[in-house]
Design an enzyme around this catalytic site. Structure first.
Site, PDB file in Angstrom:
ATOM      1  N   ASN B 219       0.839  -1.187   0.000  1.00  0.00           N
ATOM      2  CA  ASN B 219       0.000   0.000   0.000  1.00  0.00           C
ATOM      3  C   ASN B 219       0.888   1.258   0.000  1.00  0.00           C
ATOM      4  O   ASN B 219       2.080   1.177   0.298  1.00  0.00           O
ATOM      5  CB  ASN B 219      -0.887  -0.040   1.252  1.00  0.00           C
ATOM      6  N   ASN B 221       1.333   3.603   1.962  1.00  0.00           N
ATOM      7  CA  ASN B 221       1.964   4.024   3.223  1.00  0.00           C
ATOM      8  C   ASN B 221       3.017   3.031   3.712  1.00  0.00           C
ATOM      9  O   ASN B 221       3.579   3.222   4.786  1.00  0.00           O
ATOM     10  CB  ASN B 221       0.882   4.212   4.303  1.00  0.00           C
ATOM     11  N   LYS B 222       3.301   1.991   2.926  1.00  0.00           N
ATOM     12  CA  LYS B 222       4.212   0.953   3.388  1.00  0.00           C
ATOM     13  C   LYS B 222       5.673   1.238   2.984  1.00  0.00           C
ATOM     14  O   LYS B 222       5.947   2.208   2.280  1.00  0.00           O
ATOM     15  CB  LYS B 222       3.772  -0.414   2.851  1.00  0.00           C
ATOM     16  N   THR B 223       6.583   0.392   3.435  1.00  0.00           N
ATOM     17  CA  THR B 223       8.016   0.602   3.196  1.00  0.00           C
ATOM     18  C   THR B 223       8.322   0.690   1.702  1.00  0.00           C
ATOM     19  O   THR B 223       9.093   1.549   1.273  1.00  0.00           O
ATOM     20  CB  THR B 223       8.836  -0.524   3.862  1.00  0.00           C
TER      21      THR B 223
END
Ligand SMILES: Cc1ncc(COP(=O)(O)O)c(C=O)c1O
Ligand SMILES: Cc1ncc(COP(=O)(O)O)c(C=O)c1O
Lengths: 395, 395
Positions: B219, B221-223
Site C-alpha cells: 500500500n 503508506n508501506k516501506t
C-alpha cells in the site's frame, strides 16, 4: 463437393475473410492503445508521490466517468468483479437469496453472487442482443415464482429472487427496457453488468445506468484500461456514499483514529491506475469510432459469405463493439473448432464465447432454466480481433 | 509545578523532540519515495502495452520477492487484504471456524476472517514486540480449549480454532518462535500478517516465512509501494499453485476455452503496479537503513526525556522500522491526545495505534480474551513521522 470439402472450403473462406481485415500479421483479440496523455499523467503521479489512495486522479476519473455515462455517481474500484460484489451487497443480496444471471457471461458475474453468500439462478439469452431473453424469462418467472409480501419467491427452492444481473454481451446493449419492466413486475432489483459496454448506449442512455446500480471494468482487454480497474454507477446518492465507504475499508472520517463501522473491503483503485484511466477516457470516442469502422470492414468481408453472419448492434442502440463476433449458421457448428485452430495457428487470435456457466464444475448444481438459445450461441459464436488499432486513426 | 503545568511541559517536550528530528516543516507519517527505476519500468509497460495481466513485471516481482524474503514462492496480488483472504482460505478456514487475531491490528486482519465465513477470536498483545503474547495465550488456550480429533476446539463456542494470524506490528517481529510452538501444540495453522514487515527478520529469517502462509502489503503508506498491492508467501508448492489459481479467477489453461474449475477471485496485481514494485524493491535496503538511522535519531532526542520511551526492535530481530513509535509512561496517558493535537496542528503527522478491534461496532461481539496489555498499548502508543526521506541518502 463432399461434406469434408465443403467444411474445408468454409473454414478457408472464414479465415481469409478475417485475414482480409487484420492483414495477416499476428493479431491479438484486443490490445490496449496508449496514444494520449497516459505517460504524462502516470509520470505526474510518480513525480508527486501520489500513486496510492491519496491523489487527484481517482476523483477526476470518477467525475469524468459520471460526465461520460450520465450516471449521477461513479465510484472507482479495483476491478469489475469487485464492482459487482459491492453492487450486489448494496442491492440487498445476501445469504438465502437467488440472483438471476445469464449462463452466457464471464464467470465473474456469478462469482460475485457467491461472494455475497447468495446463489446464481441461471437464465437463457436471445439472439438479437446476446443478452437475457425477457420474453422467455417472463414465462419462466410466471410459472415458477410467486410474489409473497412483495418478494419474488422461487417456488422450487423457496428462496427469494432478490436481483437480476443483465450483461451487455461484447458491448451490445441487452433488451434492457423489457428487462426493467420484468424487474418492476416481479419486484426484482436490477444490477447491470456493463463490464464490456463502456461507451454503449440504449436509446441514448448509457448501459449500466438503467439498474439501481451498474458496473464497469477497465481490465487490460477492455475498450479502455487502467491496468486493472472498475467502477460502480448509480443515481442514488445514498448508495454511492455507501459504495465509497464499503470499498475503502468502511473507515469513519477522523483526524487520526482508525474507526471502522462495518466489515469493509479494500477495493480501492490506486491513483496510478486512475491516472491511466483519465488519459484513456479522453480518447474513448476515437477508439469506439474505429471499432465501429472495423465492424463495417468485417461486414464487407463477411457479407457475401454463406453460412456465417457478423453480429451487429441491436436496433436503437449504439454499441461500442468491444468484441467483434461472427455467428456460424447451425449447419457449420462443427467447423467452429477448425476455424479457431486455423486462425490461432497463423497468429490471428480468435476465441469462442464462454463455456456456459451451467456447464462449469462450481456452477452446474445451481437453479437454471432451459438454456436452448444460450447453448446454441455458445456453439456458434466466434470472437474476432477487435482492437481499435486495426483501423488507422484519423488525425 | 501544578499537574496542568507538568502536562503542558511534557506535551511541549515531546513535540519539540519530534520537531528536532523532522525539522519543523509539514511532515507526513509515511511517504513513498521514488528515486530509482520507477519511471523507466512503468514507462516500458505503457510503451509495450503491457499494463494488465500480461507482461513480465508480475513474474519478475514475484521472483525478486522470493529472493529477498527467502520464501520459496511469492504470489503477487491486488493488496494485503486479498493476500490474507486467500491465505486463510488455503489454510482451510471456513464457515464455523474461529481464527485467533490480535485485537491490536489494522482492521483488514479481522475482515479477511469474515470474508472466509469464519469468526475472529481476539487475543492480547505484549509489550516487547507489540505482537500476540504467547505466554498469556498459552494459559488462555489451556483453560478454554480442548483438543478433539486433532482439532483445537473452543469449549465455550464449540467451534474449531483453525488458524492464528500473528501480525508484526509497525514492522517489529512478533515472538514468532513461541507462537509457532503454540500452534504446533494446539494444532492451529499459522498465517502471518507481515503487511507491515517487509524487510524485517527474526533471527535472520524473514517475517512472513514462518507460518504455512504469510502476507505482505505494498500500500502507499508501506516501506515499498506498488500503488496498491500485496503478496502471498509460502514454501509449499501446492499452496502456491492454488494461490495463483484462486487469485486469477480459477481459469484452467486452455488455448481458447474459458473453463473455471472453482469459484475464483480477481485479485491480480496489474503489470503496471508490479513494475513500480520491481523498482521499489531494488532500493529497499537503502530505505530501511535510513529508517533505522531515523530510529537512532529519535532515540537521541527521546533518550533524556522522562515519561516516554522510543519503541526499538526486539532483541535478535532486525526490524524495518516501518512506523516509528513512542510509548508514553502510564501516568502520561491523558496527554496523548494533546500531543496528537499539538503535532498535527503544526503539520507533523502523528497518530495513535488503532482502536482495538474489540471496540469496533462490527467486532465487539466476537470471542475475546482479556485485553489488559493491548488496551494499555492502544492508549500509550503514538506513531511518528517515519519516511526514509527524513534521513539523507548516502550516495
Ligand atoms: C461480463 C463481465 N463481467 C465481469 C467482468 C469482470 O471484470 P474484471 O476483470 O475487471 O474483474 C468482466 C471482464 O473481465 C466481464 O467481461
Ligand atoms: C496489519 C495490516 N494488515 C493488513 C493490511 C492490509 O493491506 P492492504 O492495505 O494492502 O490491503 C495492512 C495495511 O494496510 C496492515 O497494516
Amino acid at each position: 463437393m463432399s461434406p469434408f470439402e465443403e467444411t474445408e472450403e468454409f473454414v478457408r473462406d472464414v479465415t481469409s475473410s478475417i485475414v482480409a481485415v487484420t492483414g495477416g500479421e499476428a493479431t491479438a483479440l484486443h490490445e490496449p492503445e496508449f496514444d494520449g496523455n497516459e505517460w504524462n499523467y502516470v509520470k505526474e503521479c510518480i513525480d508527486t508521490n501520489f500513486v496510492s489512495s491519496a491523489g487527484k486522479y481517482v476523483d477526476r476519473f470518477e467525475r469524468e466517468l459520471e460526465a461520460y455515462t450520465g450516471a449521477r455517481h461513479a465510484i472507482a474500484v479495483s476491478n469489475g468483479t469487485s464492482a459487482l460484489h459491492i453492487s450486489l451487497l448494496l442491492a440487498g443480496v445476501g445469504p438465502g437469496d437467488e440472483v438471476l444471471v445469464p449462463a452466457l457471461t464471464f464467470v465473474a458475474t456469478a462469482n460475485a453472487v457467491i461472494y455475497c453468500g447468495a446463489e446464481p439462478h441461471f437464465v437463457d439469452s436471445e439472439l438479437d442482443s446476446l443478452g437475457i431473453d425477457p420474453e422467455k424469462l417472463r414465462s419462466y418467472l410466471e410459472s415458477t415464482t410467486t410474489l409473497i409480501a412483495g418478494q419474488c419467491r422461487n417456488r422450487v427452492s423457496g428462496k427469494v429472487i432478490r436481483a437480476m444481473v443483465p450483461m451487455h454481451t461484447f458491448g451490445h446493449p441487452s433488451k434492457i427496457r423489457e428487462l426493467l419492466d420484468l424487474c418492476m413486475e416481479f419486484s426484482i432489483t436490477m444490477v447491470e453488468d456493463a463490464a464490456e459496454s463502456l461507451g454503449s448506449f440504449y436509446s441514448n442512455k448509457h448501459t449500466g445506468t438503467f439498474g439501481l446500480l451498474g458496473t464497469l471494468s477497465f481490465n487490460g482487454n477492455k475498450t479502455i484500461t487502467t491496468g486493472g480497474g472498475g467502477a460502480i454507477l448509480t443515481d442514488d446518492s445514498n448508495l454511492a456514499r455507501k459504495a465509497k465507504h464499503l470499498t475503502t475499508t468502511a473507515k469513519v472520517p477522523h483526524k487520526w483514529r482508525y474507526i471502522h463501522d462495518e466489515v469493509g473491503y479494500n477495493y480501492r483503485l490506486p491513483n496510478l491506475n486512475a491516472a491511466l484511466g483519465c488519459a484513456q477516457l479522453e480518447n474513448i470516442e476515437s477508439k469506439i469510432s474505429r471499432k465501429r469502422a472495423l465492424s463495417e470492414l468485417y461486414q464487407e468481408k463477411f457479407n457475401n459469405l454463406n453460412g456465417v453472419s457478423l453480429i451487429r448492434e441491436p436496433t436503437g442502440c449504439r454499441s461500442n463493439y468491444w468484441l467483434q463476433a461472427i455467428l456460424l449458421n447451425p449447419q457449420f457448428i462443427s467447423s467452429r473448432d477448425q476455424i479457431l485452430e486455423r486462425t490461432n495457428e497463423i497468429g490471428i487470435s480468435t476465441r469462442p464465447a464462454w463455456d456456459l456457466l451451467t456447464t462449469l464444475k462450481p456452477y452446474k448444481d445451481f437453479p437454471s432454466m432451459d438454456m436452448a438459445q444460450a447453448d446454441e450461441l455458445a456453439k456458434r459464436v466466434i470472437n474476432l480481433p477487435s482492437s481499435p488499432q486495426l483501423i488507422k486513426a484519423k488525425k
